[in-house]
Scaffold this active site. Sequence first.
Site, mmCIF file in Angstrom:
data_model
loop_
_atom_site.group_PDB
_atom_site.id
_atom_site.type_symbol
_atom_site.label_atom_id
_atom_site.label_comp_id
_atom_site.label_asym_id
_atom_site.label_seq_id
_atom_site.Cartn_x
_atom_site.Cartn_y
_atom_site.Cartn_z
ATOM 1 N N GLU A 159 -43.599 -61.612 -15.961
ATOM 2 C CA GLU A 159 -44.347 -62.295 -17.028
ATOM 3 C C GLU A 159 -44.026 -63.787 -17.197
ATOM 4 O O GLU A 159 -43.718 -64.255 -18.288
ATOM 5 C CB GLU A 159 -44.121 -61.566 -18.361
ATOM 6 C CG GLU A 159 -44.508 -60.092 -18.302
ATOM 7 C CD GLU A 159 -44.235 -59.343 -19.606
ATOM 8 O OE1 GLU A 159 -43.658 -59.926 -20.529
ATOM 9 O OE2 GLU A 159 -44.614 -58.172 -19.684
ATOM 10 N N ASN A 207 -44.356 -59.638 -11.249
ATOM 11 C CA ASN A 207 -45.008 -58.621 -12.081
ATOM 12 C C ASN A 207 -45.551 -59.252 -13.367
ATOM 13 O O ASN A 207 -44.865 -60.052 -14.002
ATOM 14 C CB ASN A 207 -43.935 -57.573 -12.439
ATOM 15 C CG ASN A 207 -44.479 -56.302 -13.058
ATOM 16 O OD1 ASN A 207 -45.380 -55.676 -12.496
ATOM 17 N ND2 ASN A 207 -43.935 -55.913 -14.200
ATOM 18 N N HIS A 243 -51.487 -52.402 -18.792
ATOM 19 C CA HIS A 243 -51.482 -51.855 -20.152
ATOM 20 C C HIS A 243 -52.876 -52.086 -20.715
ATOM 21 O O HIS A 243 -53.258 -53.215 -21.020
ATOM 22 C CB HIS A 243 -50.446 -52.571 -21.024
ATOM 23 C CG HIS A 243 -49.043 -52.340 -20.560
ATOM 24 N ND1 HIS A 243 -48.417 -51.126 -20.684
ATOM 25 C CD2 HIS A 243 -48.150 -53.160 -19.952
ATOM 26 C CE1 HIS A 243 -47.187 -51.206 -20.187
ATOM 27 N NE2 HIS A 243 -47.006 -52.431 -19.729
ATOM 28 N N GLU A 276 -47.366 -50.412 -14.548
ATOM 29 C CA GLU A 276 -47.019 -49.991 -15.914
ATOM 30 C C GLU A 276 -48.220 -49.403 -16.650
ATOM 31 O O GLU A 276 -48.416 -49.648 -17.845
ATOM 32 C CB GLU A 276 -46.463 -51.177 -16.723
ATOM 33 C CG GLU A 276 -45.305 -51.886 -16.051
ATOM 34 C CD GLU A 276 -44.630 -52.936 -16.925
ATOM 35 O OE1 GLU A 276 -44.928 -53.029 -18.129
ATOM 36 O OE2 GLU A 276 -43.787 -53.673 -16.381
ATOM 37 N N ASP A 278 -50.765 -47.684 -18.904
ATOM 38 C CA ASP A 278 -51.063 -46.758 -19.997
ATOM 39 C C ASP A 278 -52.402 -47.191 -20.569
ATOM 40 O O ASP A 278 -52.819 -48.338 -20.415
ATOM 41 C CB ASP A 278 -49.963 -46.664 -21.068
ATOM 42 C CG ASP A 278 -49.346 -47.984 -21.493
ATOM 43 O OD1 ASP A 278 -50.054 -49.011 -21.495
ATOM 44 O OD2 ASP A 278 -48.154 -47.991 -21.847
HETATM 45 C C1 XIL Z 1 -41.108 -52.312 -22.960
HETATM 46 C C2 XIL Z 1 -40.466 -50.948 -23.186
HETATM 47 O O1 XIL Z 1 -41.408 -49.953 -22.863
HETATM 48 C C3 XIL Z 1 -40.015 -50.802 -24.606
HETATM 49 O O2 XIL Z 1 -39.305 -49.585 -24.793
HETATM 50 C C4 XIL Z 1 -39.123 -51.980 -24.967
HETATM 51 O O3 XIL Z 1 -38.782 -51.897 -26.344
HETATM 52 C C5 XIL Z 1 -39.805 -53.302 -24.693
HETATM 53 O O4 XIL Z 1 -40.216 -53.339 -23.338
HETATM 54 N N1 XIL Z 1 -44.064 -55.212 -20.012
HETATM 55 C C6 XIL Z 1 -42.920 -54.946 -19.312
HETATM 56 C C7 XIL Z 1 -42.019 -53.868 -19.789
HETATM 57 O O5 XIL Z 1 -42.686 -55.523 -18.253
HETATM 58 O O6 XIL Z 1 -40.681 -54.137 -19.482
HETATM 59 C C8 XIL Z 1 -42.186 -53.612 -21.270
HETATM 60 O O7 XIL Z 1 -41.401 -52.487 -21.598
HETATM 61 C C9 XIL Z 1 -43.642 -53.402 -21.609
HETATM 62 C C10 XIL Z 1 -44.448 -54.610 -21.273
#
Ligand code: XIL
Length: 369
Positions: A159, A207, A243, A276, A278
Amino acid sequence: MAGALSKSLVSGIVIAAAVAAMVAPTPADHQPSLAEAAGRLGLLVGAAVDPAHFSEPDYAETLAREFNMVEPENVMKWRHIEPARGHFDFGAWDQVVSFAAAHQMKVRGHNLLWPARNPAWVTDGHFTPAELREILHEHIATVAGHYGGKVFAWDVVNEAFDSRGRLRHSVWYDEPGIGLAGRGTAYVEQAFRWAREADPKALLFYNDYAAEGLNAKSDAIYTMVRDFKRCGVPIDGVGLQMHVAVGSPEGISVLTSLDANITRLARLGVQVQITEMDVSLPLPEGQTSEPPADSPEVRQQAGLYGRVAAICAGNPGCTAFQTWGVTDRYSWIPVFTHGKRGSGLLFDNDYRPKPCYQAVLKALMDAWR
Ligand code: XIL
Protein backbone atom coordinates in the site's frame (compact mmCIF):
# COMPACT_ATOMS: atom_id res chain seq x y z
CA MET A 1 16.04 -15.34 -11.10
CA ALA A 2 12.41 -15.92 -10.25
CA GLY A 3 10.51 -14.17 -13.02
CA ALA A 4 6.95 -14.63 -14.18
CA LEU A 5 6.62 -18.36 -13.72
CA SER A 6 3.92 -20.41 -15.33
CA LYS A 7 1.16 -21.51 -13.02
CA SER A 8 2.39 -25.06 -13.18
CA LEU A 9 5.92 -24.11 -12.17
CA VAL A 10 4.73 -21.91 -9.33
CA SER A 11 2.70 -24.65 -7.79
CA GLY A 12 4.41 -27.88 -8.71
CA ILE A 13 3.80 -29.27 -5.25
CA VAL A 14 0.16 -28.45 -5.50
CA ILE A 15 -0.17 -30.25 -8.80
CA ALA A 16 1.60 -33.29 -7.40
CA ALA A 17 -0.82 -33.33 -4.48
CA ALA A 18 -3.79 -32.92 -6.78
CA VAL A 19 -2.63 -35.71 -9.09
CA ALA A 20 -2.22 -37.98 -6.07
CA ALA A 21 -5.75 -37.06 -5.04
CA MET A 22 -7.06 -37.70 -8.56
CA VAL A 23 -5.69 -41.25 -8.85
CA ALA A 24 -7.30 -42.24 -5.56
CA PRO A 25 -10.72 -43.80 -6.18
CA THR A 26 -13.48 -41.26 -5.59
CA PRO A 27 -17.24 -41.67 -5.82
CA ALA A 28 -18.73 -40.33 -9.04
CA ASP A 29 -20.52 -37.54 -7.21
CA HIS A 30 -17.44 -36.45 -5.27
CA GLN A 31 -17.33 -32.66 -5.07
CA PRO A 32 -13.69 -31.58 -5.00
CA SER A 33 -12.41 -29.12 -2.46
CA LEU A 34 -11.18 -25.73 -3.64
CA ALA A 35 -7.61 -26.99 -3.22
CA GLU A 36 -8.28 -30.02 -5.44
CA ALA A 37 -10.05 -27.95 -8.09
CA ALA A 38 -7.37 -25.23 -8.08
CA GLY A 39 -4.48 -27.68 -7.81
CA ARG A 40 -5.28 -29.35 -11.11
CA LEU A 41 -5.18 -25.93 -12.77
CA GLY A 42 -1.78 -25.24 -11.22
CA LEU A 43 -3.41 -22.43 -9.26
CA LEU A 44 -2.81 -21.62 -5.61
CA VAL A 45 -5.87 -21.04 -3.47
CA GLY A 46 -5.17 -19.47 -0.12
CA ALA A 47 -6.53 -17.90 3.03
CA ALA A 48 -5.20 -15.40 5.53
CA VAL A 49 -4.89 -17.11 8.88
CA ASP A 50 -4.51 -16.45 12.58
CA PRO A 51 -2.57 -19.24 14.30
CA ALA A 52 -4.53 -18.56 17.50
CA HIS A 53 -7.39 -20.51 15.84
CA PHE A 54 -5.38 -23.57 14.75
CA SER A 55 -6.49 -25.38 17.92
CA GLU A 56 -10.14 -25.05 16.84
CA PRO A 57 -10.88 -28.29 14.93
CA ASP A 58 -13.36 -26.75 12.45
CA TYR A 59 -10.92 -23.98 11.62
CA ALA A 60 -7.95 -26.29 11.13
CA GLU A 61 -9.93 -28.88 9.18
CA THR A 62 -11.55 -26.35 6.85
CA LEU A 63 -8.22 -24.67 6.20
CA ALA A 64 -6.33 -27.91 5.54
CA ARG A 65 -9.10 -29.34 3.34
CA GLU A 66 -9.92 -26.33 1.19
CA PHE A 67 -6.70 -24.38 0.73
CA ASN A 68 -3.16 -25.04 -0.48
CA MET A 69 -1.65 -21.73 0.63
CA VAL A 70 -1.73 -19.65 3.81
CA GLU A 71 -0.68 -16.15 4.71
CA PRO A 72 -0.66 -14.77 8.24
CA GLU A 73 -3.30 -12.08 8.60
CA ASN A 74 -1.39 -10.12 11.24
CA VAL A 75 1.32 -12.00 13.09
CA MET A 76 4.16 -11.07 10.82
CA LYS A 77 3.39 -7.39 10.65
CA TRP A 78 6.03 -5.14 12.08
CA ARG A 79 4.43 -4.44 15.46
CA HIS A 80 3.97 -8.17 16.08
CA ILE A 81 7.29 -9.42 14.81
CA GLU A 82 9.58 -6.61 15.96
CA PRO A 83 7.67 -5.05 18.90
CA ALA A 84 10.83 -3.35 20.14
CA ARG A 85 13.97 -2.43 18.27
CA GLY A 86 16.08 -5.49 17.55
CA HIS A 87 13.67 -7.74 19.49
CA PHE A 88 12.20 -10.22 17.03
CA ASP A 89 9.36 -12.53 17.99
CA PHE A 90 8.89 -15.32 15.43
CA GLY A 91 6.79 -17.62 17.67
CA ALA A 92 3.33 -17.13 16.14
CA TRP A 93 4.76 -17.05 12.64
CA ASP A 94 6.57 -20.33 13.21
CA GLN A 95 3.19 -21.92 14.00
CA VAL A 96 1.95 -20.83 10.57
CA VAL A 97 5.00 -22.30 8.88
CA SER A 98 4.59 -25.60 10.80
CA PHE A 99 0.87 -25.84 9.98
CA ALA A 100 1.64 -25.24 6.32
CA ALA A 101 4.42 -27.83 6.28
CA ALA A 102 2.16 -30.41 7.95
CA HIS A 103 -0.51 -29.89 5.28
CA GLN A 104 1.69 -29.35 2.18
CA MET A 105 0.66 -25.73 1.88
CA LYS A 106 2.66 -22.81 0.54
CA VAL A 107 3.27 -19.77 2.73
CA ARG A 108 3.00 -16.16 1.58
CA GLY A 109 4.76 -13.59 3.73
CA HIS A 110 2.94 -10.35 4.59
CA ASN A 111 4.56 -7.83 4.84
CA LEU A 112 8.02 -6.27 5.12
CA LEU A 113 7.20 -2.57 4.63
CA TRP A 114 3.83 -0.85 5.11
CA PRO A 115 3.42 2.93 5.25
CA ALA A 116 0.55 2.41 7.73
CA ARG A 117 0.30 0.77 11.14
CA ASN A 118 3.93 0.87 12.11
CA PRO A 119 4.75 0.41 15.79
CA ALA A 120 5.01 3.52 17.95
CA TRP A 121 8.67 2.87 18.62
CA VAL A 122 9.29 3.43 14.90
CA THR A 123 6.91 6.34 14.24
CA ASP A 124 7.53 8.22 17.49
CA GLY A 125 11.21 7.42 17.83
CA HIS A 126 12.45 10.71 16.28
CA PHE A 127 14.97 8.78 14.23
CA THR A 128 17.06 10.43 11.53
CA PRO A 129 16.78 9.19 7.93
CA ALA A 130 20.12 7.40 8.36
CA GLU A 131 18.83 5.61 11.45
CA LEU A 132 15.53 4.69 9.78
CA ARG A 133 17.46 3.32 6.83
CA GLU A 134 19.38 1.06 9.18
CA ILE A 135 16.20 0.03 11.05
CA LEU A 136 14.39 -0.88 7.82
CA HIS A 137 17.36 -2.75 6.42
CA GLU A 138 17.79 -4.71 9.62
CA HIS A 139 14.08 -5.57 9.72
CA ILE A 140 13.96 -6.82 6.13
CA ALA A 141 17.26 -8.70 6.41
CA THR A 142 16.26 -10.40 9.66
CA VAL A 143 12.65 -11.27 8.84
CA ALA A 144 13.12 -12.35 5.22
CA GLY A 145 16.38 -14.05 6.20
CA HIS A 146 14.67 -16.04 8.99
CA TYR A 147 12.11 -17.44 6.58
CA GLY A 148 14.42 -18.10 3.65
CA GLY A 149 13.16 -21.25 1.90
CA LYS A 150 9.99 -21.41 4.01
CA VAL A 151 8.14 -18.47 2.52
CA PHE A 152 7.72 -18.76 -1.24
CA ALA A 153 6.53 -15.18 -1.83
CA TRP A 154 6.72 -11.93 0.09
CA ASP A 155 4.61 -8.83 0.03
CA VAL A 156 7.72 -6.70 0.24
CA VAL A 157 5.88 -3.38 0.12
CA ASN A 158 2.21 -2.96 0.97
CA GLU A 159 0.00 0.00 0.00
CA ALA A 160 2.56 2.64 -0.99
CA PHE A 161 0.16 4.55 -3.30
CA ASP A 162 -2.98 6.59 -2.62
CA SER A 163 -6.10 6.43 -4.75
CA ARG A 164 -4.76 9.07 -7.16
CA GLY A 165 -1.57 7.13 -7.73
CA ARG A 166 0.65 9.39 -5.62
CA LEU A 167 3.03 7.98 -3.04
CA ARG A 168 1.60 8.08 0.46
CA HIS A 169 3.40 10.14 3.05
CA SER A 170 5.01 7.85 5.60
CA VAL A 171 7.85 7.33 8.00
CA TRP A 172 9.59 5.28 5.31
CA TYR A 173 9.05 7.65 2.40
CA ASP A 174 9.20 11.26 3.57
CA GLU A 175 8.33 11.61 7.27
CA PRO A 176 11.30 11.78 7.41
CA GLY A 177 12.00 8.71 5.24
CA ILE A 178 15.11 6.60 4.75
CA GLY A 179 17.00 9.30 2.90
CA LEU A 180 15.05 9.00 -0.37
CA ALA A 181 12.24 11.49 0.29
CA GLY A 182 10.98 13.15 -2.88
CA ARG A 183 12.72 10.57 -5.08
CA GLY A 184 9.56 8.76 -6.12
CA THR A 185 9.62 5.02 -5.80
CA ALA A 186 13.33 4.88 -4.89
CA TYR A 187 12.52 3.81 -1.32
CA VAL A 188 10.28 1.03 -2.63
CA GLU A 189 13.12 -0.09 -4.91
CA GLN A 190 15.50 -0.13 -1.95
CA ALA A 191 13.15 -2.40 0.01
CA PHE A 192 12.97 -4.85 -2.91
CA ARG A 193 16.76 -4.92 -3.24
CA TRP A 194 17.19 -5.67 0.47
CA ALA A 195 14.50 -8.37 0.29
CA ARG A 196 16.28 -10.07 -2.61
CA GLU A 197 19.57 -9.97 -0.71
CA ALA A 198 17.90 -11.52 2.35
CA ASP A 199 16.05 -14.25 0.46
CA PRO A 200 17.32 -14.72 -3.10
CA LYS A 201 14.78 -17.46 -3.93
CA ALA A 202 11.47 -15.98 -2.77
CA LEU A 203 9.13 -14.24 -5.20
CA LEU A 204 8.91 -10.56 -4.36
CA PHE A 205 5.53 -8.79 -4.61
CA TYR A 206 4.15 -5.29 -4.44
CA ASN A 207 0.66 -5.46 -2.86
CA ASP A 208 -2.17 -2.89 -2.81
CA TYR A 209 -5.95 -2.39 -2.67
CA ALA A 210 -8.39 -0.66 -5.02
CA ALA A 211 -5.93 -1.23 -7.88
CA GLU A 212 -7.64 -4.33 -9.28
CA GLY A 213 -9.18 -2.73 -12.33
CA LEU A 214 -7.74 -0.01 -14.58
CA ASN A 215 -7.55 3.27 -12.66
CA ALA A 216 -5.10 5.95 -11.49
CA LYS A 217 -3.65 3.74 -8.76
CA SER A 218 -3.21 0.66 -10.92
CA ASP A 219 -1.63 2.90 -13.60
CA ALA A 220 0.93 4.11 -11.02
CA ILE A 221 1.69 0.54 -9.99
CA TYR A 222 2.03 -0.51 -13.63
CA THR A 223 4.44 2.36 -14.31
CA MET A 224 6.52 1.50 -11.24
CA VAL A 225 6.75 -2.17 -12.21
CA ARG A 226 7.69 -1.24 -15.79
CA ASP A 227 10.45 1.05 -14.53
CA PHE A 228 11.68 -1.55 -12.05
CA LYS A 229 11.84 -4.19 -14.76
CA ARG A 230 13.76 -1.84 -17.06
CA CYS A 231 16.29 -1.06 -14.34
CA GLY A 232 16.71 -4.60 -13.05
CA VAL A 233 14.98 -4.03 -9.71
CA PRO A 234 14.04 -7.49 -8.41
CA ILE A 235 10.22 -7.60 -8.53
CA ASP A 236 8.31 -10.76 -9.43
CA GLY A 237 4.70 -9.98 -8.82
CA VAL A 238 1.84 -7.70 -7.97
CA GLY A 239 -0.75 -8.59 -5.34
CA LEU A 240 -4.26 -7.27 -5.90
CA GLN A 241 -5.98 -7.26 -2.52
CA MET A 242 -9.60 -7.34 -3.74
CA HIS A 243 -11.50 -6.07 -0.73
CA VAL A 244 -14.79 -5.53 -2.47
CA ALA A 245 -18.18 -4.42 -1.17
CA VAL A 246 -21.37 -5.54 -2.85
CA GLY A 247 -22.86 -2.52 -4.60
CA SER A 248 -19.62 -0.51 -4.62
CA PRO A 249 -17.87 1.00 -7.66
CA GLU A 250 -14.82 -1.23 -7.12
CA GLY A 251 -17.03 -4.25 -7.61
CA ILE A 252 -18.00 -2.97 -11.02
CA SER A 253 -14.45 -2.00 -12.02
CA VAL A 254 -13.30 -5.48 -11.06
CA LEU A 255 -15.80 -6.98 -13.42
CA THR A 256 -14.90 -4.71 -16.30
CA SER A 257 -11.12 -4.35 -16.23
CA LEU A 258 -9.48 -6.84 -13.86
CA ASP A 259 -8.58 -9.14 -16.72
CA ALA A 260 -6.99 -6.30 -18.71
CA ASN A 261 -5.00 -5.16 -15.68
CA ILE A 262 -3.67 -8.67 -15.03
CA THR A 263 -2.76 -9.03 -18.70
CA ARG A 264 -0.83 -5.75 -18.91
CA LEU A 265 1.13 -6.59 -15.73
CA ALA A 266 1.89 -10.10 -16.96
CA ARG A 267 3.29 -8.61 -20.19
CA LEU A 268 5.89 -6.82 -18.07
CA GLY A 269 7.08 -10.23 -16.85
CA VAL A 270 5.47 -10.31 -13.41
CA GLN A 271 2.79 -12.59 -12.05
CA VAL A 272 -0.38 -11.41 -10.37
CA GLN A 273 -2.02 -12.87 -7.29
CA ILE A 274 -5.41 -12.06 -5.78
CA THR A 275 -4.21 -11.69 -2.20
CA GLU A 276 -6.97 -10.54 0.16
CA MET A 277 -10.40 -11.12 -1.33
CA ASP A 278 -13.55 -10.55 0.64
CA VAL A 279 -16.90 -9.29 -0.61
CA SER A 280 -18.70 -7.62 2.23
CA LEU A 281 -22.47 -7.22 2.56
CA PRO A 282 -24.32 -4.46 4.38
CA LEU A 283 -25.44 -5.77 7.77
CA PRO A 284 -28.53 -4.40 9.47
CA GLU A 285 -27.78 -3.05 12.95
CA GLY A 286 -26.77 -5.76 15.40
CA GLN A 287 -26.98 -8.56 12.84
CA THR A 288 -24.01 -10.82 12.35
CA SER A 289 -25.55 -13.82 10.64
CA GLU A 290 -25.74 -14.54 6.95
CA PRO A 291 -28.64 -13.02 4.95
CA PRO A 292 -30.88 -15.61 3.23
CA ALA A 293 -29.27 -17.45 0.32
CA ASP A 294 -31.82 -16.10 -2.16
CA SER A 295 -31.35 -12.42 -1.22
CA PRO A 296 -30.04 -10.17 -4.01
CA GLU A 297 -26.89 -9.29 -2.01
CA VAL A 298 -25.94 -12.91 -1.53
CA ARG A 299 -26.46 -13.55 -5.22
CA GLN A 300 -24.35 -10.53 -6.16
CA GLN A 301 -21.65 -11.64 -3.77
CA ALA A 302 -21.56 -15.08 -5.33
CA GLY A 303 -21.46 -13.47 -8.77
CA LEU A 304 -18.46 -11.32 -7.87
CA TYR A 305 -16.54 -14.16 -6.27
CA GLY A 306 -17.25 -16.47 -9.19
CA ARG A 307 -16.22 -13.85 -11.73
CA VAL A 308 -12.92 -13.04 -10.03
CA ALA A 309 -12.11 -16.74 -9.64
CA ALA A 310 -12.95 -17.32 -13.31
CA ILE A 311 -10.80 -14.40 -14.46
CA CYS A 312 -7.87 -15.54 -12.32
CA ALA A 313 -8.18 -19.17 -13.38
CA GLY A 314 -8.51 -18.18 -17.03
CA ASN A 315 -5.62 -15.71 -17.21
CA PRO A 316 -2.13 -17.29 -17.30
CA GLY A 317 -0.80 -14.18 -15.53
CA CYS A 318 -2.78 -14.92 -12.36
CA THR A 319 -1.15 -17.55 -10.15
CA ALA A 320 -3.10 -17.40 -6.86
CA PHE A 321 -6.55 -16.68 -5.52
CA GLN A 322 -6.68 -15.93 -1.82
CA THR A 323 -9.39 -14.81 0.62
CA TRP A 324 -8.72 -12.59 3.65
CA GLY A 325 -9.68 -15.16 6.25
CA VAL A 326 -11.34 -18.55 6.37
CA THR A 327 -14.67 -17.94 8.09
CA ASP A 328 -17.02 -15.01 8.72
CA ARG A 329 -16.62 -15.83 12.41
CA TYR A 330 -13.19 -14.15 12.38
CA SER A 331 -13.35 -11.71 9.48
CA TRP A 332 -11.81 -8.28 9.99
CA ILE A 333 -14.67 -6.54 8.11
CA PRO A 334 -17.23 -6.14 10.95
CA VAL A 335 -14.49 -4.76 13.21
CA PHE A 336 -13.18 -2.41 10.53
CA THR A 337 -16.66 -1.14 9.55
CA HIS A 338 -17.98 -0.94 13.14
CA GLY A 339 -20.55 -3.61 12.47
CA LYS A 340 -21.96 -1.98 9.30
CA ARG A 341 -20.70 -4.64 6.91
CA GLY A 342 -19.68 -8.26 7.12
CA SER A 343 -20.37 -11.75 5.91
CA GLY A 344 -17.65 -11.40 3.29
CA LEU A 345 -15.91 -14.77 3.24
CA LEU A 346 -16.56 -18.20 1.71
CA PHE A 347 -17.54 -19.98 4.95
CA ASP A 348 -20.18 -18.73 7.40
CA ASN A 349 -19.84 -18.39 11.17
CA ASP A 350 -20.34 -22.15 11.52
CA TYR A 351 -17.94 -23.11 8.72
CA ARG A 352 -20.72 -23.96 6.29
CA PRO A 353 -19.77 -23.23 2.66
CA LYS A 354 -21.84 -20.32 1.33
CA PRO A 355 -23.25 -19.66 -2.16
CA CYS A 356 -20.07 -17.68 -2.92
CA TYR A 357 -18.03 -20.81 -2.10
CA GLN A 358 -20.06 -22.78 -4.64
CA ALA A 359 -19.50 -19.99 -7.18
CA VAL A 360 -15.72 -20.08 -6.73
CA LEU A 361 -15.65 -23.87 -6.89
CA LYS A 362 -17.75 -23.86 -10.05
CA ALA A 363 -15.45 -21.29 -11.68
CA LEU A 364 -12.41 -23.44 -10.90
CA MET A 365 -14.10 -26.59 -12.16
CA ASP A 366 -15.31 -24.86 -15.33
CA ALA A 367 -11.78 -23.62 -16.04
CA TRP A 368 -10.56 -27.22 -16.00
CA ARG A 369 -13.02 -28.45 -18.60
C1 XIL B 1 -5.97 -6.13 8.49
C2 XIL B 1 -6.31 -7.29 9.42
O1 XIL B 1 -7.23 -8.13 8.75
C3 XIL B 1 -6.90 -6.79 10.70
O2 XIL B 1 -7.11 -7.86 11.62
C4 XIL B 1 -5.95 -5.77 11.31
O3 XIL B 1 -6.55 -5.22 12.48
C5 XIL B 1 -5.62 -4.66 10.34
O4 XIL B 1 -5.10 -5.23 9.15
N1 XIL B 1 -4.88 -4.60 3.77
C6 XIL B 1 -3.84 -5.37 4.20
C7 XIL B 1 -4.02 -6.21 5.41
O5 XIL B 1 -2.80 -5.45 3.55
O6 XIL B 1 -2.82 -6.38 6.12
C8 XIL B 1 -5.10 -5.67 6.32
O7 XIL B 1 -5.30 -6.60 7.35
C9 XIL B 1 -6.37 -5.42 5.53
C10 XIL B 1 -6.14 -4.42 4.46
